[in-house]
Motif scaffolding. Structure first.
Motif, PDB file in Angstrom:
ATOM      1  N   THR A 185       0.810  -1.223   0.000  1.00 32.16           N
ATOM      2  CA  THR A 185       0.000   0.000   0.000  1.00 32.16           C
ATOM      3  C   THR A 185       0.848   1.281   0.000  1.00 32.16           C
ATOM      4  O   THR A 185       0.299   2.366   0.162  1.00 32.16           O
ATOM      5  CB  THR A 185      -0.937   0.026   1.239  1.00 32.16           C
ATOM      6  N   SER A 186       2.173   1.150  -0.201  1.00 34.19           N
ATOM      7  CA  SER A 186       3.057   2.334  -0.106  1.00 34.19           C
ATOM      8  C   SER A 186       2.554   3.503  -0.935  1.00 34.19           C
ATOM      9  O   SER A 186       2.567   4.643  -0.478  1.00 34.19           O
ATOM     10  CB  SER A 186       4.469   1.994  -0.577  1.00 34.19           C
ATOM     11  N   ALA A 187       2.125   3.205  -2.165  1.00 36.65           N
ATOM     12  CA  ALA A 187       1.734   4.306  -3.060  1.00 36.65           C
ATOM     13  C   ALA A 187       0.216   4.379  -3.228  1.00 36.65           C
ATOM     14  O   ALA A 187      -0.270   4.981  -4.176  1.00 36.65           O
ATOM     15  CB  ALA A 187       2.414   4.111  -4.413  1.00 36.65           C
ATOM     16  N   MET A 188      -0.525   3.767  -2.311  1.00 35.79           N
ATOM     17  CA  MET A 188      -1.992   3.748  -2.463  1.00 35.79           C
ATOM     18  C   MET A 188      -2.657   4.611  -1.410  1.00 35.79           C
ATOM     19  O   MET A 188      -2.210   4.668  -0.268  1.00 35.79           O
ATOM     20  CB  MET A 188      -2.527   2.328  -2.249  1.00 35.79           C
ATOM     21  N   GLY A 189      -3.775   5.234  -1.799  1.00 35.63           N
ATOM     22  CA  GLY A 189      -4.648   5.871  -0.819  1.00 35.63           C
ATOM     23  C   GLY A 189      -5.486   4.766  -0.205  1.00 35.63           C
ATOM     24  O   GLY A 189      -5.467   3.625  -0.685  1.00 35.63           O
ATOM     25  N   ILE A 190      -6.239   5.110   0.850  1.00 38.42           N
ATOM     26  CA  ILE A 190      -6.959   4.067   1.572  1.00 38.42           C
ATOM     27  C   ILE A 190      -8.059   3.423   0.705  1.00 38.42           C
ATOM     28  O   ILE A 190      -8.228   2.202   0.728  1.00 38.42           O
ATOM     29  CB  ILE A 190      -7.492   4.584   2.941  1.00 38.42           C
ATOM     30  N   GLU A 191      -8.764   4.247  -0.092  1.00 38.81           N
ATOM     31  CA  GLU A 191      -9.833   3.680  -0.928  1.00 38.81           C
ATOM     32  C   GLU A 191      -9.267   2.695  -1.944  1.00 38.81           C
ATOM     33  O   GLU A 191      -9.850   1.650  -2.221  1.00 38.81           O
ATOM     34  CB  GLU A 191     -10.613   4.797  -1.654  1.00 38.81           C
ATOM     35  N   GLU A 192      -8.130   3.057  -2.488  1.00 40.03           N
ATOM     36  CA  GLU A 192      -7.471   2.209  -3.482  1.00 40.03           C
ATOM     37  C   GLU A 192      -7.014   0.888  -2.843  1.00 40.03           C
ATOM     38  O   GLU A 192      -7.158  -0.197  -3.433  1.00 40.03           O
ATOM     39  CB  GLU A 192      -6.263   2.974  -4.024  1.00 40.03           C
ATOM     40  N   ALA A 193      -6.508   0.998  -1.615  1.00 40.26           N
ATOM     41  CA  ALA A 193      -6.037  -0.204  -0.917  1.00 40.26           C
ATOM     42  C   ALA A 193      -7.213  -1.135  -0.609  1.00 40.26           C
ATOM     43  O   ALA A 193      -7.111  -2.356  -0.764  1.00 40.26           O
ATOM     44  CB  ALA A 193      -5.319   0.194   0.379  1.00 40.26           C
ATOM     45  N   ILE A 194      -8.337  -0.550  -0.197  1.00 42.33           N
ATOM     46  CA  ILE A 194      -9.524  -1.373   0.100  1.00 42.33           C
ATOM     47  C   ILE A 194     -10.023  -2.049  -1.181  1.00 42.33           C
ATOM     48  O   ILE A 194     -10.351  -3.244  -1.176  1.00 42.33           O
ATOM     49  CB  ILE A 194     -10.636  -0.498   0.745  1.00 42.33           C
ATOM     50  N   ALA A 195     -10.052  -1.289  -2.272  1.00 46.36           N
ATOM     51  CA  ALA A 195     -10.509  -1.861  -3.549  1.00 46.36           C
ATOM     52  C   ALA A 195      -9.591  -3.013  -3.968  1.00 46.36           C
ATOM     53  O   ALA A 195     -10.063  -4.059  -4.454  1.00 46.36           O
ATOM     54  CB  ALA A 195     -10.550  -0.774  -4.619  1.00 46.36           C
ATOM     55  N   ALA A 196      -8.288  -2.852  -3.764  1.00 46.32           N
ATOM     56  CA  ALA A 196      -7.340  -3.913  -4.134  1.00 46.32           C
ATOM     57  C   ALA A 196      -7.581  -5.159  -3.280  1.00 46.32           C
ATOM     58  O   ALA A 196      -7.509  -6.295  -3.774  1.00 46.32           O
ATOM     59  CB  ALA A 196      -5.899  -3.418  -3.945  1.00 46.32           C
ATOM     60  N   ALA A 197      -7.896  -4.939  -2.009  1.00 47.26           N
ATOM     61  CA  ALA A 197      -8.140  -6.080  -1.110  1.00 47.26           C
ATOM     62  C   ALA A 197      -9.426  -6.806  -1.511  1.00 47.26           C
ATOM     63  O   ALA A 197      -9.455  -8.044  -1.558  1.00 47.26           O
ATOM     64  CB  ALA A 197      -8.228  -5.590   0.338  1.00 47.26           C
TER      65      ALA A 197
END
Ligand code: DC
Length: 208
Positions: A185-197
């Motif tokens: 998640t180094s380069a991700m915002g929280i929404e992006e990280a949740i979507a990836a998960a």
């Protein structure tokens, strides 16, 4: 479906685990909180977190302690990391976590050893990580917003120490399970990280 979410401090694993639990309507257990409660209880008892006997005695902490906001502090995180190296402490907390994981309908658990020790049978295992720099910066911003004056350098050093202790301890060290999906998640915002998960869970377990 059991979803195991492991990773280092400030990687975003807690936020991701909570979001997954809401998305899939599953109960969620933040297992770090159990170790934090043990660490805090040792402190309240005036004991030594590095002493296995003192730490084991603290595993019978009262349930109400889990609601103490002090558990979220950096000091409690440090104590948790120290008590978590003791075999007897990990053993004492095992059953509670295993029972939660195997409840009918499934569960989401986040921690350090969920995919490797607590629920090696989990249908989905995520290992959420980020660079030391990214994690320290996040933690620093959170603390600054709360009015905490600690410097970025201090926080970086603290995280480095905690990472080192958590990943080099003899028992259940922090590491990705072989079958875990790694999300950096180094380069991700929280929404992006949740979507990836969510995408990773759906890819592993399309039926749910
Ligand atoms: O996730 P956290 O920062 O709340 O965890 C605090 C400490 O607890 C962490 O440094 C190591 C320990 N811990 C552990 O050993 N195993 C777990 N499953 C969760 C946390």
């Amino acid at each position: 479906m059991i979803i195991a979410v492991d990773g280092p401090t400030a990687s975003g694993k807690g936020t991701i685990a909570k979001a997954l639990a809401a998305h899939y309507r599953l109960p969620h257990l933040d297992t770090g909180l159990l170790y934090r409660a043990v660490g805090r209880q040792v402190f309240l008892d005036g004991g030594d977190p590095d002493d296995a006997g003192h730490a084991l005695a603290a595993t019978t902490f009262p349930e109400g302690l889990l609601l103490d906001p002090e558990l979220r502090s950096e000091a409690s995180g440090g104590l948790a990391s120290r008590v978590s190296i003791h075999h007897s402490v990990r053993e004492a907390l095992y059953e509670r976590q295993r029972t939660f994981a195997t409840q009918p309908g499934g569960a989401v658990l986040d921690g350090r050893d969920i995919g490797t020790v607590i629920a090696p049978d989990a249908e989905v295992k995520l290992f959420v990580t980020a660079s030391l720099e990214a994690r320290a910066r996040r933690r620093w911003k959170e603390m600054r917003d709360r009015g905490d004056p600690r410097t970025l350098e201090d926080i970086t050093e603290d995280l480095r120490r905690r990472d080192d202790r958590d990943s080099t301890r003899a028992e259940a060290p922090l590491r990705a399970a072989e079958d875990a999906v790694v999300i950096d998640t180094s380069a991700m915002g929280i929404e992006e990280a949740i979507a990836a998960a969510i995408a990773a869970v759906d890819a592993k377990h399309p039926a749910e």
